[in-house]
Design an enzyme around this catalytic site. Sequence first.
Site, PDB file in Angstrom:
ATOM      1  N   GLU A 238     -61.580  14.669 -35.656  1.00 48.90           N
ATOM      2  CA  GLU A 238     -61.670  16.434 -35.622  1.00 48.90           C
ATOM      3  C   GLU A 238     -60.665  16.831 -36.520  1.00 48.90           C
ATOM      4  O   GLU A 238     -59.580  16.760 -36.324  1.00 48.90           O
ATOM      5  CB  GLU A 238     -61.193  16.802 -34.171  1.00 48.90           C
ATOM      6  N   CYS A 272     -57.291  25.199 -35.285  1.00 46.93           N
ATOM      7  CA  CYS A 272     -58.284  24.661 -35.882  1.00 46.93           C
ATOM      8  C   CYS A 272     -59.413  25.625 -36.319  1.00 46.93           C
ATOM      9  O   CYS A 272     -59.721  25.409 -37.312  1.00 46.93           O
ATOM     10  CB  CYS A 272     -58.745  23.086 -35.788  1.00 46.93           C
TER      11      CYS A 272
END
Length: 510
Positions: A238, A272
């Site tokens: 990720e 993010c």
Amino acid sequence: MTTTTTSNSALEVRNPSDGQLVGTVSVDDRDAVNRRATQLRLAQRAWAEAGPRQRSKWLRLWRDWILTHSDELTDLLQAETGKVRPDALVETTASCEFITYYADHAEEFLADERVKTAGLLSLPKRLSKTYQPYPLVGLITPWNFPITLFLMDAAPALAAGCAVLAKPSEETPLTCARVIDGWREIGAPPVLAHVTGAGDTGAAVVDAADFVQFTGSTATGRQVALRCAEQLKPVSLELGGKDPAIVLEDADLARAVEGVAWGGLFNAGQVCISVERVYVVAAVYEEFVARLTQRVQSLTQGADAGNDVGAMVTARQVDIADRHVSEAVAAGAKVVAGGKRGAAGNYYTPTVLVDVDHTMSCMTEETFGPTIPVMCVADEEEAIRLANDSTYGLSATVWTRDRARARRVARRLEVGAVNINDVFSNLFAMTLPHSGWKASGMGARLGGADGLHKYCRVRAVTEPRLPVRARELTWYPYSAWRTAIAAKMLRAAAGRGLSQRLGQNKEHRR
Ligand code: NDP
């Protein structure tokens, strides 16, 4: 926080808002990592054999411990990250939902699955799948959400029956360590532990684990993927993002402004899936910028209760935000809000930039800070083209009152998630997969049963449906007549699809 290595074996953790010492942790070397890994592996067998119901019991007790200690954990998290209270509280409360969800569904998701047969040769068989946990999962996490990003993966991995070795970022190791203390304090089996240190410690965890779940930058993710490739070890990544927001002329502007402001500045922009660049259609551009500027200028910044935007975790990240703003200004962009470093601590003022374009780092590189660059576009088509003009593909937001239009735009965006008239709402949607496209990742997390199955090896099992004879028709010895019959049968079965397709083609031609 800001860490300083005091010796080869200790790291000081300091508060990013005032530089005060918060705690000290050891630097675990490769031997220490391997020792911890061996202990975890020993305990994991019994953990896997205990079954999902028993494991879920421990997971729920752990969740209750975290919630009971949420004030203490939130204080510690604020101290090591510089987050404002509301941003920190999400981590120490809402993240427990990951535990609840996988505790509640582990038994159902891990049950053996019957699978339908397809094809002549498997027709006489009973087919099923069974799930076997990876013995040891290495969980490497960054500093922006030390608890949420840990629990998102620790919960399904533990529920699956794995042991978990966590490596929190050297910048923010304390709250994660305390949450893992909680596992010990409830008396749970010793299948969860952590090690502390920097990149070398992380690399040792990669080598020690059977499955690696990595969350962090694209650059480090690439190194981890290469290391795993050498060892043929499964890895899920990720990584970074540069998430676009598209504001169309029929958007509810009041909501779009509030959503973009919060989506760009929550956690000081260190998310993010932060809104990192905004494309606004010309018809509403001026009004959007005026309202956004007003909202951003009204926000307060600081560590005390009641502030909106906190400190950034590292001074290095402040430098990146500052560089992106000054490079943009040097190339002709205008700062209409913020655009300055704080007087002390790791602060950068909430910023809105206009007159930006894709020649500027603020529109192409991940900033991971409290800056919102806004670009005027002619129409939906240009917005989509620019949104897709990125090496990243994590998530995006689309703002319009027309739902059908929003879905149409969403389908054209090269990203793993799209939030329509909203920000971050995919984050706690545990039944949806979280995956980054392009340089934003590989594999996925969460996503209902998939989030748990990813921590398991799947085993395919076949059994004869009917009473068995000494040998099957397809076994030795071969003979000419049996080969001829088999060929006819196989051709007939396999060709069924072909004859159907030929039929369809005839239909098309008519
Ligand atoms: P890094 O890649 O620098 O670090 C991530 C973790 O990897 C840290 O624990 C780090 O340790 C460790 N590490 C460093 N080198 C190695 C190595 N060679 N082998 C194994 N582990 C290693 O990321 P940041 O901490 O700077 O985090 C910010 C990044 O994370 C941003 O790009 C952000 O977009 C991304 N992110 C992605 C998310 C997603 O879900 N897609 C969610 C949140 C963040 P140490 O810090 O101690 O050096």
